[in-house]
Design a protein around this motif. Structure first.
Motif, mmCIF file in Angstrom:
data_model
loop_
_atom_site.group_PDB
_atom_site.id
_atom_site.type_symbol
_atom_site.label_atom_id
_atom_site.label_comp_id
_atom_site.label_asym_id
_atom_site.label_seq_id
_atom_site.Cartn_x
_atom_site.Cartn_y
_atom_site.Cartn_z
ATOM 1 N N VAL A 167 0.826 -1.209 0.000
ATOM 2 C CA VAL A 167 0.000 0.000 0.000
ATOM 3 C C VAL A 167 0.860 1.259 0.000
ATOM 4 O O VAL A 167 0.551 2.263 -0.664
ATOM 5 N N CYS A 168 1.994 1.193 0.736
ATOM 6 C CA CYS A 168 2.870 2.369 0.823
ATOM 7 C C CYS A 168 3.737 2.543 -0.413
ATOM 8 O O CYS A 168 4.388 3.585 -0.572
ATOM 9 N N GLY A 169 3.777 1.522 -1.256
ATOM 10 C CA GLY A 169 4.543 1.641 -2.487
ATOM 11 C C GLY A 169 5.954 1.087 -2.432
ATOM 12 O O GLY A 169 6.822 1.495 -3.207
ATOM 13 N N VAL A 170 6.204 0.102 -1.520
ATOM 14 C CA VAL A 170 7.521 -0.547 -1.503
ATOM 15 C C VAL A 170 7.581 -1.553 -2.657
ATOM 16 O O VAL A 170 6.664 -2.377 -2.797
ATOM 17 N N PRO A 171 8.614 -1.491 -3.477
ATOM 18 C CA PRO A 171 8.716 -2.462 -4.576
ATOM 19 C C PRO A 171 8.839 -3.889 -4.022
ATOM 20 O O PRO A 171 9.455 -4.088 -2.968
ATOM 21 N N LYS A 172 8.256 -4.839 -4.713
ATOM 22 C CA LYS A 172 8.177 -6.226 -4.251
ATOM 23 C C LYS A 172 9.522 -6.773 -3.777
ATOM 24 O O LYS A 172 9.618 -7.401 -2.721
ATOM 25 N N GLN A 185 -10.908 1.622 8.105
ATOM 26 C CA GLN A 185 -11.437 2.906 7.649
ATOM 27 C C GLN A 185 -10.724 3.387 6.391
ATOM 28 O O GLN A 185 -11.204 4.280 5.694
ATOM 29 N N ASP A 186 -9.564 2.808 6.164
ATOM 30 C CA ASP A 186 -8.658 3.297 5.121
ATOM 31 C C ASP A 186 -8.957 2.545 3.817
ATOM 32 O O ASP A 186 -8.804 1.321 3.747
ATOM 33 N N SER A 187 -9.390 3.262 2.787
ATOM 34 C CA SER A 187 -9.809 2.592 1.548
ATOM 35 C C SER A 187 -8.630 1.905 0.852
ATOM 36 O O SER A 187 -8.791 0.884 0.194
ATOM 37 N N ARG A 188 -7.397 2.454 1.024
ATOM 38 C CA ARG A 188 -6.221 1.800 0.430
ATOM 39 C C ARG A 188 -6.042 0.399 1.024
ATOM 40 O O ARG A 188 -5.694 -0.557 0.342
ATOM 41 N N VAL A 189 -6.276 0.310 2.346
ATOM 42 C CA VAL A 189 -6.142 -0.977 3.037
ATOM 43 C C VAL A 189 -7.151 -1.983 2.502
ATOM 44 O O VAL A 189 -6.821 -3.123 2.171
ATOM 45 N N MET A 190 -8.403 -1.523 2.380
ATOM 46 C CA MET A 190 -9.453 -2.451 1.984
ATOM 47 C C MET A 190 -9.330 -2.875 0.525
ATOM 48 O O MET A 190 -9.976 -3.838 0.101
ATOM 49 N N ALA A 228 -5.389 -7.092 -1.118
ATOM 50 C CA ALA A 228 -5.815 -8.459 -0.808
ATOM 51 C C ALA A 228 -5.084 -9.012 0.414
ATOM 52 O O ALA A 228 -5.690 -9.657 1.293
ATOM 53 N N ASN A 229 -3.758 -8.770 0.515
ATOM 54 C CA ASN A 229 -2.993 -9.245 1.674
ATOM 55 C C ASN A 229 -3.540 -8.672 2.974
ATOM 56 O O ASN A 229 -3.728 -9.401 3.955
ATOM 57 N N LEU A 230 -3.790 -7.352 2.960
ATOM 58 C CA LEU A 230 -4.294 -6.713 4.178
ATOM 59 C C LEU A 230 -5.673 -7.228 4.568
ATOM 60 O O LEU A 230 -5.934 -7.499 5.754
ATOM 61 N N VAL A 231 -6.547 -7.387 3.591
ATOM 62 C CA VAL A 231 -7.888 -7.884 3.899
ATOM 63 C C VAL A 231 -7.807 -9.278 4.516
ATOM 64 O O VAL A 231 -8.399 -9.549 5.570
ATOM 65 N N ALA A 232 -6.998 -10.148 3.901
ATOM 66 C CA ALA A 232 -6.861 -11.514 4.422
ATOM 67 C C ALA A 232 -6.214 -11.507 5.800
ATOM 68 O O ALA A 232 -6.668 -12.207 6.728
#
Lengths: 523, 523
Positions: A183-188, A245-250, A253-257
């Motif tokens: 979400v923060c933009g760290v390259p894989k 509350q954060d739409s980027r989080v939702m 897929a990793n964060l939701v799981a």
């Protein structure tokens, strides 16, 4: 060389030590407490060799592989000492394909060629106590039980860690952490290295960690700042709620799981009554690569219950965990770091066997650190001085006047009677021991009872039982005579009463014990 | 390589093995039995590192030094894995000069690069259980207690070695043996090598041993024949008496001193009530150089109680030990050799420290051999099948009809109540487990009680306790309902009754148990 015959230094190898005396008693007590908890949860133990074939350990520990001890090549297979108990467990699962699930515990020594720091309890040879649940189960259920086990171990009587503030558990989830980085933009390809930078936040201020991310690891500054927004959060369900509350989080897929897992976990921890001991701690990352789900670390308030500690405990009891953490870093008595850690590793077993994949979750208790803290606490509370090196209950002694033979074989026969009855007993290894020396031996070992043989009494088939340490004026101060035939029964009864706390050493002496003495005195 | 990812053999190193399942339970039971005996005699334990500085092991094991495992030279000190527990103990005494006496025990693994023979219990990594008494004491007193400890270990319930014929102890004395060699005319420099030839008499016939003495070791034939006259003797005090009739014996200082020791020892063994278990055995020599006084070896009748064994046991009970020994060599089921051995070593500590000399006597139990025999006996007597892998007492399960939620958090709450009370409990790691699967889990682990949650009962604050394995027609076959508030107390009571043997599974079912069931049934 010089005056000694021995042309080499007489010591244990660097980073190792001998365990002895009261330390051994304290350590055995810790093992026993931990084992009791493990068995309460259905744990079975396995014992693997202290060394493994070298390729089995290769490629499992990343940079730390250089710390592995190798055995010399003396012909035959190349082997190395085990570095932890997790990889041997995964290897064991892989070579036993019929075992698809197990709760296993293992208490054993592991070996790391690290720089020793003995005062902090970091050694080259040290014990680990591991409990792991292997098997394909419904999500987060075994994970929750592992955390319950942590709470039982540190909550058990005997370790002196009971009470609210004694320890707490930081929890995070690899999917949550990886999702945050995405979400923060760290390259894989930078996720693992940025993850290890985040892991340093418990020792270093943000400025340093950010410097490492930006200057050393080439992360754009705004990405680092976004990470900081996330990883300073900690707490309970409020952390989850805020993230949601954060739409980027939702949208990740990793964060939701990961958050779904954490949600389930918190429900189960609540059912297990341990929600207050855990903290969702977004900067917890842990070093090992093989974790795939929930990760956790157990923190205590330090090695000695200092004034600061007590203040912290109070703060912790009020739930002020932020204050609590800030204070800790300024307290030099705090520094043993985590006392247990673990997490879920679903892919390690598969590294050994192309086909079988067995999901696992586990905890490793760092016993040497737990030992250091427990001992310091026992010393502070004066309970350490009450520890006896042996468990002997009876010292069989003899005395006599002129021409005293020492009654050695008679003392042996009495010892035999006691041993036959399972009673722990010793006697002096001397033909003609002096009475004061015998009493001194018994006192030094804290042995509670003496059986005293005299030549005249012996001839009448009688011996004296004397409880050690009775005060002047106590009716049994000089002991009580019993028939040899009744001796075992009498000793058992006295030991039972002592174990139940019906102490015959009481303040004001004559109260309780006079009437007890009535029935006992036979001589 | 091929279909597997793993490019190396997945196994434990040669001569090592994983311990697991019932074997672990049996082994732990053996350790626990042995530890109980050691503590009964005032033993304290120490724990030394698994490796020592290499020079500490050098020159202690004679020819067997080639079997020592070395660690690789990875910079720093050169180390080797311990070969036994005796040399580390002597090293520990040497670096702790304030300790002038101790009864220490140590249960730990040792390492030997030997040819493994797993079926006979000979491994490269194996456990030893050692008990040693260090200190300057009156002659033969600690020696006698060591032998008493041997008898208690093998006589304890649980190992299944009780009864008269289960084991016996061969005893000899280095001074007696050396005196015999002197009397027979063995040159001083050949005494140790002739001694090791004599030690082979328990495996080889005299002709072979004599050949070795005369042809290989250059002993005159008449000297060898004189030795044979002596070393075939065995028995009790009669052996001493016969030797004392011999004027050559009474003129030899070593023999006179050794026989005096043996005389004292037999007096003490009699006081300890174990004279019938020992045999003065003049051909016992033992390999290690460091023994200086009494030496001993414990022999059992073999790995399986065969028909021959039973005959031997009877022979042994009648005191026919000669017949007993002759038969053994013809029985292929006999072959594990000695299960424990030891002796007095008064000069080993001094090898590490020019000044301090601490006399020691000790015993080493070969646990792996004891394990093999114990397991075979348990299997023969069908007690092995009664061993449970875990100690879990209660399986918490749930069932329901259509729309069944699985009651997972409710099962967790019940498990929490039980754990809080110290009761060992498990539950299925599934949201909605099926009832038969839950029963199967409980049965496979031999768990004695089930607690069954149903949705209706749950709503009324009740659960069912069911004892597993009750026969059809038993009044509690279907379990009893209890209030959740009474659950812990009820479970404790049922466990207590079960432990005391008030089994509710009885033949003819309705006898005893009906009236018990009266009070229990609440649903």
């Amino acid at each position: 060389m010089g005056k000694d015959k021995v042309p080499y230094q007489l010591k244990t190898p660097k980073g190792t030590k001998d365990w002895e005396g009261k330390d051994m008693v304290i350590r055995d007590r810790i093992f026993s407490t931990i084992t009791t908890v493990f068995k309460r949860h259905g744990g079975v133990t396995i014992d693997t060799p202290v060394f493994e074939l070298r390729p089995i350990l290769s490629g499992k520990y990343g940079e730390d592989s250089k710390l592995i001890y190798d055995l010399s090549d003396q012909g035959g297979e190349l082997c190395s000492l085990r570095y932890d108990l997790t990889v041997p467990f995964a290897r064991w699962l892989a070579i036993n394909p019929t075992i698809q699930s197990i709760k296993r515990y293992h208490i054993a020594k592991v070996y790391r060629r690290d720089q020793p720091a003995m005062t902090k309890g970091r050694m080259r040879e040290f014990y680990q106590c591991d409990f792991d649940v292997a098997g394909a189960y419904d999500r987060m259920v075994p994970d929750a039980e592992i955390l319950r086990i942590v709470c039982e171990v540190f909550g058990e009587q005997g370790l002196g860690w009971t009470g609210e503030g004694g320890f707490h558990i930081k929890i995070n989830h690899r999917k949550v952490l990886d999702g945050i980085f995405e979400v923060c933009g760290v390259p894989k390809e930078k996720i693992r290295t940025i993850s290890s930078a985040v892991d340093k936040l418990d020792k270093s201020p943000w400025e340093e960690v950010k410097k490492e991310m930006v200057d050393e690891k080439g992360l754009p500054e705004e990405v680092a700042d976004r990470i900081w927004e996330f990883v300073q959060r900690k707490g309970g369900r409020d952390v989850m709620d805020a993230l949601r509350q954060d739409s980027r989080v939702m949208a990740n897929a990793n964060l939701v799981a990961g958050l779904e897992d954490m949600d389930l976990l918190f429900t189960y921890l609540s059912a297990f009554g341990i929600l207050s001991k855990v903290e969702f701690y977004l900067s917890l990352a842990r070093g090992l690569d093989y974790y795939t789900g929930v990760i956790f670390e157990v923190i205590t308030e330090g090695s000695v219950p200092s004034a600061t500690d007590q203040k912290l405990q109070k703060a912790a009891q009020k739930g002020k965990t932020a204050e609590f953490d800030e204070d800790r870093s300024n307290d030099p008595s705090v520094g043993v770091g985590s006392v247990a850690g673990g997490g879920r590793y679903d892919e390690l077993v598969g590294m050994f066997s192309g086909k079988a994949q067995i999901p696992c979750v586990g905890i490793s208790f760092g016993v040497d650190r737990i030992f250091s803290i427990t001992k310091a606490r026992m010393e502070a509370s004066k309970t350490a001085s009450a520890i006896r090196p042996t468990e002997v209950d009876v010292f069989v002694m003899a005395f006599g006047g002129k021409g005293f033979t020492g009654l050695l074989t008679e003392r042996m026969q009495i010892a035999k009677m006691l041993w036959d009855a399972g009673i722990k007993a010793e006697f002096a290894y001397k033909q003609k021991p002096k009475l004061p020396a015998q009493f001194k031996s018994a006192e030094q070992s804290g042995i509670p009872f003496a059986i005293i043989l005299g030549e005249d009494e012996q001839a009448q088939g009688k011996v004296k039982i004397k409880e050690m340490g009775l005060l002047e004026g106590h009716p049994e101060k000089d002991g009580v005579m019993v028939d040899i035939g009744d001796l075992v029964g009498e000793v058992r009864e006295k030991l039972r009463r002592k174990a139940e706390g019906v102490e015959e050493v009481v303040d004001g002496v004559n109260g309780l014990s006079t009437q007890d003495a009535e029935g006992k005195t036979r001589g």
